[in-house]
Design an enzyme around this catalytic site. Structure first.
Site, mmCIF file in Angstrom:
data_model
loop_
_atom_site.group_PDB
_atom_site.id
_atom_site.type_symbol
_atom_site.label_atom_id
_atom_site.label_comp_id
_atom_site.label_asym_id
_atom_site.label_seq_id
_atom_site.Cartn_x
_atom_site.Cartn_y
_atom_site.Cartn_z
ATOM 1 N N GLU A 125 0.812 -1.246 -0.159
ATOM 2 C CA GLU A 125 -0.030 -0.116 -0.084
ATOM 3 C C GLU A 125 0.812 1.120 0.013
ATOM 4 O OE1 GLU A 125 -2.547 0.731 3.299
ATOM 5 O OE2 GLU A 125 -4.132 1.845 2.120
ATOM 6 N N GLY A 155 3.286 2.372 10.681
ATOM 7 C CA GLY A 155 3.102 1.654 12.023
ATOM 8 C C GLY A 155 2.927 0.059 11.842
ATOM 9 N N ALA A 156 1.952 -0.120 10.951
ATOM 10 C CA ALA A 156 1.638 -1.545 10.596
ATOM 11 C C ALA A 156 0.723 -1.493 9.183
ATOM 12 C CB ALA A 156 0.725 -2.083 11.828
ATOM 13 N N MET A 157 0.484 -2.576 8.696
ATOM 14 C CA MET A 157 -0.220 -2.753 7.423
ATOM 15 C C MET A 157 -1.268 -4.028 7.791
ATOM 16 S SD MET A 157 -0.701 -1.898 4.305
ATOM 17 C CE MET A 157 -2.205 -2.597 3.555
ATOM 18 N N GLU A 158 -2.411 -3.635 7.303
ATOM 19 C CA GLU A 158 -3.570 -4.703 7.495
ATOM 20 C C GLU A 158 -3.583 -5.704 6.306
ATOM 21 O OE1 GLU A 158 -3.833 -1.246 6.622
ATOM 22 O OE2 GLU A 158 -5.382 -0.912 5.191
ATOM 23 N N HIS A 175 -6.737 -1.684 15.336
ATOM 24 C CA HIS A 175 -6.934 -0.918 13.948
ATOM 25 C C HIS A 175 -6.660 -1.706 12.924
ATOM 26 C CE1 HIS A 175 -6.129 2.838 11.664
ATOM 27 N NE2 HIS A 175 -5.735 1.975 10.897
ATOM 28 N N GLU A 176 -5.567 -2.794 12.929
ATOM 29 C CA GLU A 176 -5.147 -3.545 11.674
ATOM 30 C C GLU A 176 -6.342 -4.608 11.554
ATOM 31 O OE1 GLU A 176 -3.397 -2.052 9.823
ATOM 32 O OE2 GLU A 176 -2.498 -0.836 11.306
ATOM 33 N N HIS A 211 -9.568 -3.298 10.071
ATOM 34 C CA HIS A 211 -9.471 -3.153 8.521
ATOM 35 C C HIS A 211 -9.824 -4.344 7.946
ATOM 36 C CE1 HIS A 211 -7.738 0.757 7.531
ATOM 37 N NE2 HIS A 211 -6.709 0.489 8.341
ATOM 38 N N GLU A 248 -9.476 4.632 6.709
ATOM 39 C CA GLU A 248 -8.446 4.753 7.944
ATOM 40 C C GLU A 248 -9.300 5.391 9.077
ATOM 41 O OE1 GLU A 248 -5.816 3.523 8.352
ATOM 42 O OE2 GLU A 248 -5.202 3.113 6.338
HETATM 43 ZN ZN LIG Z 1 -5.296 1.698 8.939
#
Ligand SMILES: [Zn+2]
Length: 853
Positions: free
Chosen positions: A129, A263-266, A299-300, A303, A322
């Site tokens: 992404e 921070g992170a990726m879903e 959060h992830e 998603h 988001e």
């Molecule tokens: Zn996100």
């Protein structure tokens, strides 16, 4: 005539749509290369003369098209580098209907943190992404083209190989290599496809309603996975219950990667994280770290529904993705662990978004996204935090259950597909019977937010709105209006009344309910509204007397609003400092943290040397008693509220007021802690302790911290010791920190934080600012493969202080334009101009106020 694909804003035509990828990727970690083959099943709505799909820096060696029962020869393969596409032309048109495109290619792992990259020693990972799947797979790399993926990966036999689907079959290939086949995925946009291959470990999977959940890390850090794993196990069923749809991707793998840009990726079924956002030791982690991990994991996982199951059609609705995940994660974590009061952290994010949104260079939540750089720039505070706050406001307006019903309807209606914002509003309107569209579109479509002025005479209230700008004198003629859902709370004695008002006009008058004149009135009850309030003098005075009647979130909002009014030139800084002194009895750590943040900004940016002693005395008056009450030693079982109050006071006294006694005590305790006395320093004090010790530290301490950074495995400690190396104020050691910024000793993922720490360092700032400009090419070459970090480096220039530095920054950024950071440059410079003007405007005034005190 040029091909449309020669334009960077080119978007793929819609008449050709892929619906299945069957791909094999062979990764050579030693040579940092890969090769792939794939069959893309696609459907042509009309005969196609050519197929255009994305590919960036891939060498496509073979292409063939099967359609209409025959093989259609490919006449040419032309790369269009500007739009990162390939144009395949055929000997004859592809007929309408089904076809299969076969491709073979080779490519290189990237030097940055995008595409397929080296995320640790022998560890390959992907980050796609917004638009980097095209660096690994020739593909229809836009979110509107969802297709199922059947993936096989070839890697060294000893590597753990993970992808979106569960591994189904494995085969040895000889030569110490293997091939792993993964289960076919539900339809996914390309940006959610992922793989990780290398030396990682996890504990056994935990089964959550039939879904195996695992958390992975490099072998030496596997002991730090339990907390993140517990969070996933706790929140997954809560998310299923909220959405009314079971988790769709078969299994959950969470992986902490040593090098990671965001921070992170879903990624569907395979969530990747920066290590500090996933891995921690509950015995030594601060509460803030635990909350952050809980918030990011949730959060992830949110998603996986909102974004992965139902996907935005184009990047202009990234905000929907988001904002929703941001809001949802706080909602779920709060329900799981209400004692953490995570909405106060949400409010901190909201406050930061409001500062950004008060600039002329802000943008509406729903912004036009013309190309990939703009898509990358859309990952900002407006998208996440303002978007989340607006959703919260709408939930507040519709009520919790009607809002949830609308979300469930949206999930069912667009299952496995794509959707736009209006689809969500329609579902919410249908479920609630309320005119959601008007409210939502006004807040989503307009940049900025209103300042609501409150005038009160007795029970007669006058409200007035206008767009708020943080620049003095800007916005007088602005006629933007919002439908502002105000919640007003007022009271006298025991009697408290809450009233809801939808302010649509520029100005409205109303009579407060009740018979007596209220003693105080708060015009943003619960602080959930995305607007600022300016009270008249009497109203502000009444609030200052009634602080105890306000909830912590409302006290924080009051400080934040008054500070914003100082910035915009509407309030004198003396009046703000008067308000601050009202908080002498404050016990809530979140409110204390807000005060520390404001005082710290004043100390960094506005204070002249001659005022420092008196300013330190002010801070000591406010925070000294807090530390005296709680003492230094934390008892077992001590409530978090007490620990955090102590941490807040220590930061104020040690970092803002620079109290020699506090610095000495903290440093001594840190030394005891590093020699093994775990009782010497409570975990919430570690961050400020290391920073204080570094500021006043000598060469031996620099070398010790550097060695600790090198050998530490816990990511939070590692980061702490790394940033400490940019914090030393001894001039020679500051220079050593500056040197490090240009070496590989600073991990790529941490370069921006390191740069920001140097620019916030009193002694390092000047020489580093000179060096940064002189050696820009070197730094730029290192971070250009991680554009998000490049933007953070630009934003870090906001820590400059003097007008001369501002002018240098303007000249430098004009001479070195950064395409990936156009918006960040405009915002950083605009804010810095205001900060410098604020410094010049307030200096004498702060001195006079401190002297009169
Ligand atoms: Zn996100």
């Amino acid at each position: 005539m040029p091909h449309p694909a020669d334009d960077r804003t080119f978007r793929l035509p819609l008449h050709l749509r892929p619906h299945r990828y069957d791909a094999t990727l062979s990764v050579d970690l030693d040579a940092k290369r890969f090769s792939g083959t794939e069959r893309i099943e696609l459907r042509a709505a009309e005969p196609a003369e050519e197929i255009v799909l994305h590919a960036a820096e891939l060498d496509v060696t073979r292409a063939a098209l099967h359609a209409g029962g025959r093989v259609i020869a490919v006449a040419s393969i032309s790369p269009a580098p500007v739009s990162e596409t390939l144009i395949l032309r055929f000997a004859e048109p592809m007929p309408r209907g089904e076809g299969t495109l076969e491709l073979a290619w080779t490519g290189r792992m990237t030097a940055g943190l995008r595409g397929l990259y080296l995320a640790g020693s022998g560890l390959a990972a992907t980050q796609f992404e917004a638009a980097d799947a095209r660096r690994v797979f020739p593909s229809f790399d836009e979110p509107g083209f969802k297709a199922t993926w059947r993936l096989a990966v070839e890697a060294p036999s000893g590597a753990v190989v993970l992808s979106n689907g569960a591994p189904e079959r494995e085969e040895a290939l000889g030569d110490g290599r293997k091939r792993v086949w993964f289960a076919e995925t539900p339809p996914l946009p390309t940006y959610l496809v992922a793989l990780v291959a290398g030396p990682i470990e996890s504990f056994a999977a935990v089964n959550v309603r039939g879904v195996p959940v695992r958390t992975w890390a490099s072998p030496e850090k596997v002991s730090l996975t339990a907390f993140g794993q517990d969070v996933a196990v706790e929140v997954l069923p809560r998310l299923e219950d909220y959405f009314g749809v079971p988790y769709a991707f078969g299994k959950v793998d969470q992986v902490g990667l040593p090098e990671f840009e965001a921070g992170a990726m879903e990624n569907a079924g395979l969530v990747t994280y920066r290590e500090v956002a996933l891995l921690l030791d509950p015995q030594t982690a601060s509460l803030a770290q635990k909350k952050r991990v809980a918030e990011v994991v949730t959060h992830e996982l949110a998603h996986q529904w909102f974004g992965n199951w139902v996907t935005m059609t184009w990047w202009d609705d990234l905000w929907l993705n988001e904002a929703f995940a941001t809001w949802m994660s706080y909602k779920i974590v709060d329900a799981w662990n209400p004692a953490w009061r995570v909405w106060l952290e949400f409010d901190q994010g909201k406050a930061a978004a409001m500062h950004l949104d008060a600039l002329r260079s802000t943008h509406p939540i729903h912004a036009e996204i013309r190309d990939v750089n703009a898509a990358g720039e859309a990952f900002d505070l407006i998208t996440y935090e303002k978007g989340g706050a607006v959703l919260r406001m709408i939930e507040g307006y519709l009520g919790v259950e009607r809002f949830r019903d609308g979300i469930r309807l949206y999930m069912r209606r667009h299952a496995k597909g794509n959707a736009v914002a209006d689809d969500l509003w329609s579902a919410l309107a249908e479920a609630s019977g309320e005119p959601v569209l008007e409210l939502a579109n006004a807040w989503i479509g307009k940049p900025g937010f209103p300042l609501v002025r409150i005038f009160r005479e007795g029970r007669k209230l006058t409200l007035e709105q206008r767009r708020f700008f943080s620049e003095t004198g800007v916005g007088e003629g602005d006629d933007t209006l919002w439908p502002v859902p105000l919640v007003v709370r007022h009271g006298e004695g025991e009697r408290v009344v809450e009233e809801r008002i939808l302010l649509r006009e520029r100005r409205a008058e109303l009579e407060l309910s009740g018979e007596v004149e209220p003693a105080f009135l708060c015009a943003n009850a619960g602080a959930t509204g995305f607007y600022r309030v300016a009270y008249d003098a009497a109203g502000l005075e009444a609030l200052g007397r009634s602080l105890a009647r306000l909830a912590p979130a409302e006290r924080i909002q009051l400080i934040s609003d008054e500070w914003a009014l100082v910035r915009s030139g509407e309030r004198e800084i003396g009046a703000f400092l008067d308000l601050v002194t009202r908080f002498g009895g404050e016990e809530d750590h979140a409110v204390l943290d807000e005060l520390v943040a404001r005082l710290s900004a004043i100390e960094h940016r506005l204070l002249v040397d001659g005022d420092r002693l008196r300013f330190a005395a002010l801070v000591a008056t406010l925070f000294g008693p807090r530390l005296a009450e709680v003492g230094w030693d934390s008892t077992p079982g001590e409530p978090d509220a007490v620990r955090l109050r102590r941490a807040s006071a220590v930061r104020a006294l040690g970092l803002v007021a620079r109290s020699a006694g506090v610095v000495h005590e903290v440093t001594a305790r840190l030394d005891r802690w590093t020699s093994g006395d775990r009782g010497a320093l409570e975990p919430n004090l570690h961050d400020p302790a290391v920073a204080m010790a570094a500021r006043s530290g000598d060469e031996a301490r620099f070398d010790r911290f550097r060695a600790l950074f090198a050998k530490e495995t816990d990511p939070a400690f590692r980061r702490r010791f790394l940033l400490a190396l940019a914090t030393f104020e001894d001039p020679a050691l500051a220079m050593r920190g500056i040197e490090l910024a240009f070496t590989d000793e600073v991990p790529l993922q941490d370069v921006a934080s390191f740069v920001a720490t140097l620019l916030a360092n009193r002694t390092a700032r000047g020489p580093f600012w000179t060096r940064l400009r002189a050696d820009w090419e070197r730094l730029h070459a290192r971070v250009k493969g991680a554009p998000m970090l490049l933007r953070r480096i630009i934003e870090a220039m906001g820590a400059l202080v003097e007008r001369r530095e501002l002018e240098e920054a303007e000249a430098f950024l004009a001479a070195h334009p950064v395409d990936e950071a156009r918006q960040a440059i405009a915002q950083t410079l605009e804010r810095l101009r205001q900060d410098v003007a604020l410094r010049e405007r307030t200096q004498g005034e702060i001195g006079r106020w401190l002297e009169a005190r």
